[in-house]
Write a protein that holds these residues in place. Structure first.
Motif, PDB file in Angstrom:
ATOM      1  N   SER A 105      44.532 -40.819  44.526  1.00 30.59           N
ATOM      2  CA  SER A 105      45.749 -40.534  43.758  1.00 30.59           C
ATOM      3  C   SER A 105      46.925 -41.357  44.272  1.00 30.59           C
ATOM      4  CB  SER A 105      46.077 -39.035  43.811  1.00 30.59           C
ATOM      5  OG  SER A 105      46.447 -38.629  45.115  1.00 30.59           O
ATOM      6  N   ILE A 106      46.980 -41.623  45.575  1.00 34.75           N
ATOM      7  CA  ILE A 106      48.030 -42.480  46.135  1.00 34.75           C
ATOM      8  C   ILE A 106      47.923 -43.883  45.554  1.00 34.75           C
ATOM      9  CG2 ILE A 106      48.820 -43.609  48.257  1.00 34.75           C
ATOM     10  CD1 ILE A 106      48.031 -41.046  49.759  1.00 34.75           C
ATOM     11  N   VAL A 107      46.703 -44.393  45.466  1.00 36.27           N
ATOM     12  CA  VAL A 107      46.476 -45.723  44.887  1.00 36.27           C
ATOM     13  C   VAL A 107      46.909 -45.743  43.421  1.00 36.27           C
ATOM     14  CG1 VAL A 107      44.734 -47.439  44.272  1.00 36.27           C
ATOM     15  CG2 VAL A 107      44.612 -46.278  46.480  1.00 36.27           C
ATOM     16  N   GLY A 108      46.604 -44.663  42.696  1.00 41.90           N
ATOM     17  CA  GLY A 108      46.989 -44.589  41.290  1.00 41.90           C
ATOM     18  C   GLY A 108      48.489 -44.671  41.103  1.00 41.90           C
ATOM     19  N   TYR A 109      49.247 -43.941  41.919  1.00 41.49           N
ATOM     20  CA  TYR A 109      50.707 -43.995  41.827  1.00 41.49           C
ATOM     21  C   TYR A 109      51.224 -45.359  42.279  1.00 41.49           C
ATOM     22  CZ  TYR A 109      52.093 -39.358  40.332  1.00 41.49           C
ATOM     23  OH  TYR A 109      52.324 -38.238  39.574  1.00 41.49           O
ATOM     24  N   GLY A 110      50.584 -45.913  43.313  1.00 43.74           N
ATOM     25  CA  GLY A 110      51.001 -47.222  43.795  1.00 43.74           C
ATOM     26  C   GLY A 110      50.800 -48.308  42.751  1.00 43.74           C
ATOM     27  N   GLU A 111      49.681 -48.220  42.010  1.00 40.46           N
ATOM     28  CA  GLU A 111      49.407 -49.170  40.932  1.00 40.46           C
ATOM     29  C   GLU A 111      50.539 -49.191  39.910  1.00 40.46           C
ATOM     30  OE1 GLU A 111      45.039 -50.091  39.413  1.00 40.46           O
ATOM     31  OE2 GLU A 111      45.366 -47.939  39.615  1.00 40.46           O
TER      32      GLU A 111
END
Length: 434
Positions: A105-111
């Motif tokens: 989920s962190i990667v998703g927001y970072g994207e």
């Protein structure tokens, strides 16, 4: 004079609420959009189940003499050492899965914050990097971890509270009604489909009992704080997720990997949306930092009790179980590779469903042990509190089993495999007979 330094019941309630909200909320709207706004019915079911669980955990925490092993200590009253081991083992596996899902989920927001679109392989690599950084940061002990997480938690609290207050001015009832059941589920299937993610948001409610020594009159105030905190967290969850579904159209919300950022973009402008995404990314990372240390401590305490290999007990000069952390990290990196999916939301969902199933095992064991725990604490079967706790433990147990079913057959099969692995390890590990 000593009592003056202790928390009030209001302060403990706030802490309990914040602990539950954490990072669990940030991917909820996208997952719930897969069902539609009828998922509000799932919230009502889950809030009822969570309140039953919270009350029983509060009672168990106040009555038990076995305070060192959490839910495993509760389970031991009815199921012996093997029950203690299984509760701790499945809880540890659940946290391992949950932390991996949190990294995704962190990667998703970072994207979305950076305006990039990573391939599935690069998403996995990025998630692995997030997991590695958060684990290595814990090598220097829990003190620094606590300082960082106490700051980053505001990154989720501020956007969620802003949404719950000013979001009403941007709420469109037509958008909300149109999203009631866009995928044409039957009532039972629709409600069941949202149960895993709504329960995911409440996982960790049992940990609030750990603060019982820090509050005045704990026998009275701890149950009040846990019930109050659960209701407050539930109200925030229900308000924020339903507001977003009335602000962002369903088709956009389902595709979003950063639903809160998307909502603020709709409400204001893309720049504000990006700021919110960055805040939530750092907040989620701070939460992951704390949970990584907690996960290592679960493995360490279980190894100390003789359930896990001794290597998990070894700590460095900062008090961190580094060797255990490295082993756990290897498992998380492998999970990140195994769950690669073209759809980031699908990868997150798979991890969440299995994390919920494995977390429900210690919940069910704890509910099943509530009666025996109370008897050993000296309560009689005619005691009013005994009867209430038993009844709520039964309801919470039924809800937990229903939640397992709602996670799907694949997650149930994999969860059963985790349990069988646990029994195998327990048999191979040297231990005293029950």
């Amino acid at each position: 004079m000593a009592d003056e330094k202790k928390m009030t019941v209001f302060q403990l309630t706030i802490i309990t609420t914040v602990n539950m909200i954490g990072s669990g909320v940030i991917m909820l709207p996208s997952k719930l959009a897969e069902v539609g706004t009828m998922s509000v019915l799932s919230w009502l079911v889950t809030l009822t189940g969570a309140l039953c669980l919270a009350y029983v955990f509060a009672r168990c925490g106040m009555l038990t003499d076995n305070t060192q092993n959490g839910m495993g200590g509760y389970a031991e009253y009815a199921f012996g050492r093997s029950g203690n081991m299984m509760a701790n083992f499945t809880y540890a596996i659940s946290l391992l899965l949950a932390n991996t899902a949190m990294a995704v989920s962190i990667v998703g927001y970072g994207e979305m914050a950076l305006g990039i679109n990573l391939s599935p392989q690069r998403v996995a690599i990025a998630a692995m990097a997030v997991l590695a950084i958060s684990m290595v940061a814990n090598f220097f002990g829990s003190h620094n971890t606590g300082i960082i997480s106490s700051i980053t938690v505001w990154g989720v609290i501020i956007p969620v509270l802003l949404l719950c207050t000013i979001g009403w001015f941007f709420f469109n009832s037509h958008t909300y009604i149109q999203s009631w059941n866009p995928h044409h589920f039957g009532l039972f299937k629709g409600v069941s489909a949202s149960i895993p993610i709504t329960l995911w948001a409440f996982l960790g409610l049992e940990s609030a009992v750990a603060n019982s020594d820090s509050v005045n009159d704990p026998k009275k105030n701890v149950p009040i704080a846990i019930i109050g905190g659960t209701i407050a967290a539930g109200a925030i969850y229900i308000a924020s997720t339903n507001l977003i579904q009335g602000i962002v159209d369903n088709s956009s919300l389902v595709k979003s990997t950063a639903p809160f950022g998307t909502a603020f973009s709709y409400m204001f402008n893309p720049t504000i949306g990006v700021i919110v995404m960055i805040m939530l990314t750092f907040s989620c990372w701070g939460s992951l930092l704390t949970w990584q240390f907690t996960l290592a401590e679960v493995f360490r305490s279980s190894a100390k009790a003789g359930y896990f290999p001794k290597i998990f007990r070894k700590r460095n000069r900062f008090g961190a179980p580094v060797w255990g952390m490295l082993i756990i990290l290897m498992g998380q990196l492998l999970l990140s590779l195994m769950t690669i999916s073209p759809n980031l939301n699908a990868q997150f969902n798979d991890l969440v469903d299995l994390a919920v199933v494995t977390n429900l095992v210690p919940y069910i064991l704890s509910m099943g042990a509530a009666r025996q725990l109370q008897l050993q604490a000296g309560l009689t079967t005619n005691n009013v509190h005994f009867k209430i706790t038993n009844f709520l433990a039964l309801l919470a147990g039924i809800y937990s089993i229903y939640s397992m079913y709602s996670c799907g057959l694949l997650s149930l099969d994999l969860g059963a495999g985790v349990v069988f692995v646990g029994w195998l390890l327990y048999g191979l590990m040297p231990h005293e007979d029950d």
